[in-house]
Design a protein around this motif. Structure first.
Motif, PDB file in Angstrom:
ATOM      1  N   MET A   9      53.819 -34.827  10.553  1.00 34.76           N
ATOM      2  CA  MET A   9      53.066 -36.018  10.144  1.00 34.76           C
ATOM      3  C   MET A   9      51.800 -35.629   9.384  1.00 34.76           C
ATOM      4  N   ILE A  13      51.050 -36.696   5.471  1.00 32.76           N
ATOM      5  CA  ILE A  13      49.838 -37.409   5.055  1.00 32.76           C
ATOM      6  C   ILE A  13      49.141 -36.660   3.925  1.00 32.76           C
ATOM      7  N   ILE A 195      47.494 -45.458   2.643  1.00 31.97           N
ATOM      8  CA  ILE A 195      47.986 -44.872   3.887  1.00 31.97           C
ATOM      9  C   ILE A 195      48.508 -45.940   4.844  1.00 31.97           C
ATOM     10  N   PHE A 198      52.084 -45.780   6.301  1.00 31.98           N
ATOM     11  CA  PHE A 198      52.486 -44.987   7.461  1.00 31.98           C
ATOM     12  C   PHE A 198      52.688 -45.829   8.713  1.00 31.98           C
ATOM     13  N   TRP A 202      54.728 -44.303  11.976  1.00 33.58           N
ATOM     14  CA  TRP A 202      53.991 -43.727  13.101  1.00 33.58           C
ATOM     15  C   TRP A 202      54.697 -43.908  14.433  1.00 33.58           C
ATOM     16  N   VAL A 215      46.748 -38.189  12.753  1.00 36.54           N
ATOM     17  CA  VAL A 215      46.579 -38.737  11.408  1.00 36.54           C
ATOM     18  C   VAL A 215      45.165 -38.486  10.886  1.00 36.54           C
ATOM     19  N   LEU A 283      58.515 -42.067  -0.144  1.00 37.51           N
ATOM     20  CA  LEU A 283      58.010 -42.638   1.099  1.00 37.51           C
ATOM     21  C   LEU A 283      57.776 -44.140   0.955  1.00 37.51           C
TER      22      LEU A 283
END
Length: 372
Positions: A9, A13, A195, A198, A202, A215, A283
């Protein structure tokens, strides 16, 4: 359920935030203080990150679609979820277009742009068919290549003494106002506000109790790197040249000449940009598909096929690269704050008023909410 490790993760990121960011000299409105504008945007973005994590922690086992229904109810949550799917799809389209424009400008000038777009779209669809966990693992494998490449580029720039600290002076010549104006909403929206995507992933983290720390670590690492890259680019080109350059980082690297042996490193930068653009585009595409699939209980493959066709068609709506960049860096960054700031803040407030995530709330309540 697919489980994503903490390291995977963090890497995702970092790779996602890099994405297409290094294509541009962000905060150029602040001239030599552009790096301060990114710092300001990163700090505000960190506050947004806290909001996103707080929303996720109210029901750690739910994806964003479930969180929207948990906070807003089934009907309104579904409507907002569809809007987010459209937003994610549009962001994916922008990265496909960036990919094709970069290719045409650098290494394949004679290749029709539509061929590049179709190929990249096909790669995204293939990644979707393998699932999010496989995609995260692939990005994990690519990360050392990206890390080593950027490190070497920075080292070569220092060795060749191209950076000139005087290009960054005077600091805050016109006060803090130009820095704040350059950062909000533009830099906060791109790249830090993005972001929010995400929230679709998550809930797959293996150690959900440490989501915030995980994160935050990835966010801080990439924020420092983006500030550093912006400052170095500005220190080499200066504010005037940076403002008119189509690909500032590429022009910086083209200046590297070391012992008449190491040169033409712009090819390396181009490949790094390809990797970043593909990661970000895929993504966003996955998030769009997963949102629709979760809301309407559809198969990812069918939704993905329809979505990638729509994204591909949208890629041709902008007439040229100038219009594409203008829409993205002037119009879109302001409109998209609705999805990156306003709606998340609304969810935060609604959840607080309803007491979501307290004691017997959390994921159990969320599961009940989305099944009604």
């Amino acid at each position: 359920m697919q489980q994503i490790g903490k390291y995977q993760m963090i890497v995702m990121i970092i790779m996602f935030e890099l994405g297409s960011t290094t294509l541009f000299e962000l905060g150029i409105k602040a001239k030599q203080d552009s790096w301060l504008a990114i710092l300001f945007g990163a700090l505000i973005g960190f506050a947004l990150l806290w909001v996103f994590v707080r929303i996720q922690n109210r029901a750690p086992s739910l994806c964003f679609a479930g969180l929207l229904r948990l906070h807003l109810g089934r009907l309104l949550g579904t409507v907002v979820g569809v809007l987010y799917a459209v937003y994610f799809a549009y962001e994916s389209m922008r990265n496909i277009r960036d990919f094709s424009e970069l290719t045409v400008m650098t290494i394949m000038q004679q290749t029709p742009q539509w061929i590049i777009i179709v190929i990249v779209a096909g790669l995204a669809l293939y990644a979707l068919s393998k699932g999010a966990l496989v995609f995260f693992r692939i990005v994990e494998l690519l990360f050392p290549v990206v890390l080593i490449s950027y490190t070497l580029l920075l080292l070569f720039l220092i060795i060749t003494k191209l950076p000139n600290i005087h290009h960054l002076l005077p600091i805050l010549e016109d006060g803090i106002a130009p820095v704040a104006k350059a950062a909000f909403p533009d830099i906060i929206s791109f790249p830090f506000g993005q972001i929010v995507v995400f929230l679709m992933f998550w809930h797959h983290i293996s150690e959900k109790n440490n989501t915030g720390k995980t994160v935050a670590m990835g966010y801080m690492i990439v924020s420092v790197f983006l500030i550093l890259m912006n400052a170095i680019t500005m220190s080499v080109l200066g504010p005037e040249l940076s403002a008119v350059s189509a690909l500032p980082l590429l022009e910086v690297v083209q200046l590297i000449r070391l012992a008449n042996i190491i040169e033409r490193l712009d090819v390396v930068v181009t490949l790094l940009l390809y990797i970043g653009l593909y990661v970000k585009m895929t993504l966003f595409f996955m998030a769009s598909v997963l949102m629709i699939s979760s809301l309407f209980k559809l198969k990812n493959g069918r939704v993905g096929l329809v979505m990638i066709i729509l994204i591909t068609l949208m890629s041709f709506t902008e007439r040229n690269n100038t219009e594409h960049i203008w829409i993205g860096l002037v119009i879109a960054v302001k409109v998209f704050t609705v999805f990156q700031i306003q709606i998340p803040l609304l969810l935060l407030i609604v959840g607080a008023l309803r007491g979501l995530g307290k004691k017997n709330g959390g994921s159990a309540e969320g599961e009940v909410a989305i099944q009604k």
